[in-house]
Write a protein that holds these residues in place. Sequence first.
Motif, mmCIF file in Angstrom:
data_model
loop_
_atom_site.group_PDB
_atom_site.id
_atom_site.type_symbol
_atom_site.label_atom_id
_atom_site.label_comp_id
_atom_site.label_asym_id
_atom_site.label_seq_id
_atom_site.Cartn_x
_atom_site.Cartn_y
_atom_site.Cartn_z
ATOM 1 N N MET A 35 0.823 -1.199 0.000
ATOM 2 C CA MET A 35 0.000 0.000 0.000
ATOM 3 C C MET A 35 0.861 1.255 0.000
ATOM 4 N N TRP A 36 0.261 2.331 -0.438
ATOM 5 C CA TRP A 36 0.818 3.662 -0.283
ATOM 6 C C TRP A 36 -0.151 4.473 0.575
ATOM 7 N N TYR A 37 0.395 5.088 1.602
ATOM 8 C CA TYR A 37 -0.333 6.042 2.419
ATOM 9 C C TYR A 37 0.325 7.411 2.225
ATOM 10 N N LEU A 47 -4.987 6.353 3.360
ATOM 11 C CA LEU A 47 -4.646 5.380 2.325
ATOM 12 C C LEU A 47 -4.785 6.010 0.956
ATOM 13 N N ARG A 50 -3.860 0.554 -2.908
ATOM 14 C CA ARG A 50 -3.527 -0.753 -2.343
ATOM 15 C C ARG A 50 -3.396 -1.768 -3.463
ATOM 16 N N SER A 51 -2.337 -2.545 -3.409
ATOM 17 C CA SER A 51 -2.135 -3.626 -4.368
ATOM 18 C C SER A 51 -2.261 -4.934 -3.605
ATOM 19 N N PRO A 58 -6.079 -3.935 -7.796
ATOM 20 C CA PRO A 58 -5.784 -2.832 -6.896
ATOM 21 C C PRO A 58 -7.052 -2.059 -6.537
ATOM 22 N N TYR A 60 -8.220 2.091 -4.898
ATOM 23 C CA TYR A 60 -7.723 3.450 -4.735
ATOM 24 C C TYR A 60 -8.672 4.276 -3.884
ATOM 25 N N LYS A 106 1.247 -4.598 9.861
ATOM 26 C CA LYS A 106 1.722 -3.587 8.911
ATOM 27 C C LYS A 106 3.175 -3.196 9.221
#
Length: 118
Positions: A35-37, A47, A50-51, A58, A60, A106
């Motif tokens: 993920m990218w936050y 967030l 997320r992959s 994914p 978004y 996480k």
Amino acid sequence: QVQLVESGGGSVQPGGSLRLSCAGSGFHFGSFVMMWYRQVPGQERELVARSMAFDQGPDYADFAKGRFTISRDNAKDTVYLQMDTLKPDDTAVYYCVAEGYFSGIKYWGEGTPVTVSS
């Protein structure tokens, strides 16, 4: 030991693009949700994208749909975030996160700053 190293942040003008990368090590990358936050100072982390593991699709955040694309290369243990049509509101520190598919634990990278300004 899980490590996540982000790169690719920087300064860009509105409407520009950036590609963030996150290299993982110390875990079985392909079985983790990546993920990218992002976080703006004084605000909570949110967030971005997320992959999912195991070749699931994914997803978004609404603000990222149509502008950001998350992708992953399991052979390289790397996840990417392509950000296009950037806006000043996208200015934040972007964090790479790995979440165990079964454990839910996480792990966070240290973050890479993105500044969108004219």
